[in-house]
Write a protein that holds these residues in place. Structure first.
Motif, PDB file in Angstrom:
ATOM      1  N   GLN A 178      71.896  -8.626  58.757  1.00  0.00           N
ATOM      2  CA  GLN A 178      71.195  -8.082  58.245  1.00  0.00           C
ATOM      3  C   GLN A 178      70.363  -7.957  56.833  1.00  0.00           C
ATOM      4  O   GLN A 178      69.985  -8.326  56.125  1.00  0.00           O
ATOM      5  CB  GLN A 178      72.174  -6.852  57.897  1.00  0.00           C
ATOM      6  N   GLU A 179      71.234  -9.693  56.792  1.00  0.00           N
ATOM      7  CA  GLU A 179      71.014  -9.630  54.851  1.00  0.00           C
ATOM      8  C   GLU A 179      70.507 -11.570  55.376  1.00  0.00           C
ATOM      9  O   GLU A 179      70.342 -12.152  54.101  1.00  0.00           O
ATOM     10  CB  GLU A 179      72.962 -10.695  54.553  1.00  0.00           C
ATOM     11  N   GLY A 180      70.854 -12.763  56.466  1.00  0.00           N
ATOM     12  CA  GLY A 180      69.899 -13.331  56.662  1.00  0.00           C
ATOM     13  C   GLY A 180      68.584 -13.417  55.960  1.00  0.00           C
ATOM     14  O   GLY A 180      67.659 -12.782  56.569  1.00  0.00           O
ATOM     15  N   GLU A 181      68.779 -14.726  56.758  1.00  0.00           N
ATOM     16  CA  GLU A 181      66.604 -14.781  56.539  1.00  0.00           C
ATOM     17  C   GLU A 181      66.368 -15.484  57.911  1.00  0.00           C
ATOM     18  O   GLU A 181      67.361 -16.507  58.608  1.00  0.00           O
ATOM     19  CB  GLU A 181      66.310 -16.377  55.058  1.00  0.00           C
ATOM     20  N   LEU A 182      65.335 -15.203  58.733  1.00  0.00           N
ATOM     21  CA  LEU A 182      64.581 -15.258  59.937  1.00  0.00           C
ATOM     22  C   LEU A 182      64.040 -17.051  59.698  1.00  0.00           C
ATOM     23  O   LEU A 182      62.654 -16.334  59.461  1.00  0.00           O
ATOM     24  CB  LEU A 182      63.766 -13.956  60.512  1.00  0.00           C
ATOM     25  N   ALA A 183      64.421 -17.541  60.748  1.00  0.00           N
ATOM     26  CA  ALA A 183      63.053 -18.479  61.442  1.00  0.00           C
ATOM     27  C   ALA A 183      62.867 -18.762  62.241  1.00  0.00           C
ATOM     28  O   ALA A 183      63.712 -18.785  63.675  1.00  0.00           O
ATOM     29  CB  ALA A 183      63.860 -19.451  60.207  1.00  0.00           C
ATOM     30  N   VAL A 184      61.485 -18.625  62.918  1.00  0.00           N
ATOM     31  CA  VAL A 184      60.824 -18.622  63.912  1.00  0.00           C
ATOM     32  C   VAL A 184      61.186 -19.985  64.978  1.00  0.00           C
ATOM     33  O   VAL A 184      60.712 -21.086  64.025  1.00  0.00           O
ATOM     34  CB  VAL A 184      59.986 -17.984  64.458  1.00  0.00           C
ATOM     35  N   GLU A 185      62.165 -20.239  66.195  1.00  0.00           N
ATOM     36  CA  GLU A 185      62.157 -21.525  66.375  1.00  0.00           C
ATOM     37  C   GLU A 185      61.254 -21.829  67.529  1.00  0.00           C
ATOM     38  O   GLU A 185      61.127 -22.755  68.193  1.00  0.00           O
ATOM     39  CB  GLU A 185      63.553 -21.986  67.081  1.00  0.00           C
ATOM     40  N   GLY A 186      61.244 -20.494  68.020  1.00  0.00           N
ATOM     41  CA  GLY A 186      59.711 -20.511  69.616  1.00  0.00           C
ATOM     42  C   GLY A 186      60.207 -19.113  70.348  1.00  0.00           C
ATOM     43  O   GLY A 186      60.477 -18.276  69.786  1.00  0.00           O
ATOM     44  N   ARG A 187      59.025 -19.341  71.096  1.00  0.00           N
ATOM     45  CA  ARG A 187      58.969 -17.977  72.273  1.00  0.00           C
ATOM     46  C   ARG A 187      59.047 -17.950  73.379  1.00  0.00           C
ATOM     47  O   ARG A 187      59.712 -19.203  73.797  1.00  0.00           O
ATOM     48  CB  ARG A 187      57.424 -17.718  71.935  1.00  0.00           C
ATOM     49  N   LEU A 188      60.177 -17.047  73.846  1.00  0.00           N
ATOM     50  CA  LEU A 188      60.347 -16.606  75.155  1.00  0.00           C
ATOM     51  C   LEU A 188      59.191 -15.907  76.138  1.00  0.00           C
ATOM     52  O   LEU A 188      58.571 -14.906  75.906  1.00  0.00           O
ATOM     53  CB  LEU A 188      61.383 -15.281  75.239  1.00  0.00           C
ATOM     54  N   THR A 189      58.802 -17.200  76.794  1.00  0.00           N
ATOM     55  CA  THR A 189      57.090 -17.171  77.191  1.00  0.00           C
ATOM     56  C   THR A 189      56.644 -16.031  78.600  1.00  0.00           C
ATOM     57  O   THR A 189      56.223 -15.716  79.108  1.00  0.00           O
ATOM     58  CB  THR A 189      56.369 -17.846  77.174  1.00  0.00           C
ATOM     59  N   ALA A 190      58.646 -15.731  79.099  1.00  0.00           N
ATOM     60  CA  ALA A 190      59.007 -14.803  80.148  1.00  0.00           C
ATOM     61  C   ALA A 190      58.709 -13.656  79.829  1.00  0.00           C
ATOM     62  O   ALA A 190      58.225 -12.640  81.020  1.00  0.00           O
ATOM     63  CB  ALA A 190      59.796 -15.641  80.699  1.00  0.00           C
TER      64      ALA A 190
END
Length: 260
Positions: A31-43
């Motif tokens: 709820q409170e944290g910052e999201l950082a995208v690391e990668g994508r699940l391609t399946a």
């Protein structure tokens, strides 16, 4: 959400599943944290992003499914898949079993969507063997959850056993259809009496659904259509009335494909 799991709902210590966090701590971090995208699940067929969520002091891995990355489905024309994932978590919490990992609806780098704590599972477990078990309480609870939410896609790969002994399940986006479309690999209890634990949990859910101020009623009201909400209540009533695990529909494939 006020209707959290009962004290004995979690089997074993689940902090191993969430990088040392309790489910409650993980929920606050989501709820409170910052999201950082690391990668994508391609399946995955829809945009499913592997992320880190951090508040500066703690961090955890999570899955982020933005609404913008969803592909339209003819049989789920209303609402969003992300909203159905959040609704499944609400039902899991109301049952008191914590079948679904901590999940919430929030904004992210690609807009609003679903975020769910990543489960660090026990890779030594044979998932095919587990899916066929008849003596795993967590698996039987999952079968009841799927009957309530009308899950159309319970695959073997959606089983997430933890080293602490608890069993989670993921991927509930194609659930809550109005028509009976239960499609699952967990048919081993079809026609058998529901456990007393299950009946008690279902009666609790029925009471909460009837209370407009309850957490589950609020979540389902935000993310499901009126007829879909009515169908949830009807399924709960039928399960309590008949007291047995449901049978497959003769008009709908019983097992998802591929089953894994």
């Amino acid at each position: 959400m006020s209707e959290g799991p009962a004290p004995d709902a979690l089997t074993g210590d689940v902090r191993d599943a969430f990088g040392g966090l309790t489910p409650e701590e993980g929920m606050r971090l989501l709820q409170e944290g910052e999201l950082a995208v690391e990668g994508r699940l391609t399946a995955a067929s829809n945009a499913t992003l592997y992320c880190t969520v951090s508040d500066g002091a703690r961090s955890a891995a999570c899955v982020y499914k933005p609404v913008a990355g969803e592909r339209p489905l003819w049989d789920f024309p209303d609402g969003t898949l992300a909203g159905r994932e959040v609704s499944a978590f609400a039902v899991s919490q109301a049952l008191g079993w914590s079948v679904v990992p901590p999940t919430m609806h929030r904004d992210g780098p690609f807009g609003e969507g679903m975020v769910q704590l990543w489960v660090h599972g026990d890779t030594t477990v044979d998932l095919v063997e587990l899916s066929r078990s008849t003596d795993c309480p967590g698996l039987r609870r999952m079968a009841v959850l799927d009957a309530v939410i009308n899950n159309t896609d319970r695959k073997i790969g959606h089983l997430l056993p933890t080293t602490g002994g608890h069993l989670y399940g993921c991927d509930h986006g194609v659930s809550f259809a109005e028509d009976y479309k239960l499609r699952t690999v967990l048919w081993q209890w079809q026609g058998l009496p529901l456990t007393e634990e299950a009946l008690t949990a279902l009666m609790r859910v029925r009471r909460l659904l009837a209370d407009p101020g309850s957490g589950i009623a609020g979540v389902l009201g935000r993310h499901l259509t009126g007829p879909e909400q009515h169908a949830v209540r009807a399924r709960v009533d039928l399960l309590i009335q008949h007291g047995i695990h449901p049978y497959p529909s003769p008009d709908w494939p019983a097992v998802p494909w591929p089953p894994v």
